[in-house]
Design an enzyme around this catalytic site. Sequence first.
Site, short mmCIF file in Angstrom:
data_model
loop_
_atom_site.label_atom_id
_atom_site.label_comp_id
_atom_site.label_asym_id
_atom_site.label_seq_id
_atom_site.Cartn_x
_atom_site.Cartn_y
_atom_site.Cartn_z
N CYS A 113 -48.33 -46.85 -30.99
CA CYS A 113 -48.88 -46.92 -29.60
C CYS A 113 -49.17 -48.24 -29.45
O CYS A 113 -49.98 -48.68 -30.34
CB CYS A 113 -49.69 -45.95 -29.10
SG CYS A 113 -50.24 -46.37 -27.46
N THR A 142 -43.79 -50.86 -24.94
CA THR A 142 -44.57 -49.61 -25.19
C THR A 142 -43.61 -48.88 -26.17
O THR A 142 -42.68 -48.97 -26.19
CB THR A 142 -44.76 -48.95 -23.84
OG1 THR A 142 -44.99 -47.43 -24.10
CG2 THR A 142 -43.62 -48.97 -22.94
#
Length: 231
Positions: free
Chosen positions: A198, A83
């Site tokens: 992201c 992430t």
Amino acid sequence: MKTLGLIGGMSWESTAIYYRHLNEIVRERLGGLHSAKLLLWSFDFAEIAERQHAGDWRAAAALMIDAARKLEAAGAEGLVICTNTMHKLAEDVQAAVSIPLIHIADATAAAVKRAGCVRPALLATRFTMEEDFYKGRLTERFGLSPAVPNAAGRDMVHHVIYDELCRGIVTEASKAAYIAEVERMRGDDGIDSVIMGCTEITMLIGAEDFDIPVFDTTRIHAETAVEFALS
């Protein structure tokens, strides 16, 4: 081949993409029946997201450090935080273990520089777009000048990530909104490329949607992790 420890589940939608990329890249490099040596710690993302939105980064760091230490104890030789946002805690995690952490922003910045770009649009969660842990690293370590959407754009991008992509929801309306925001930033901010900052954004848009370079942080991070594993 070194064993990679993946800190995932943030969300599992993009962690599944990491798993596929890592194994596919190893097979491409080594051929035959080769696949990646992986250990995966997969969080219940609700526990992480709650701490993110409450601003309780100390509690989030404790969870991340615990996961990293367990992966190291299990035999991981390098860490991959699956992430972008949780790289806010990358230095805390790295300090808690003796194995190297492969940083997603460093891998991405290197790819941006190789492409000759200097002014990427950074589309990401609100935390990544508004705080300095990611943008500052791109600027200070790599000399890039990232731009982020305006307030309305940041709200839209963040909403789509948490309320749609992390739940496995992909819509044409949100894709069109992302593309429109990039076009606005080309005119208003002089961007020359796009960082999908992201890991879930790769579910929504890709290089085929633009005529400027697009950097898929999920793929780039996986490629860099495999290079480490095979070194």
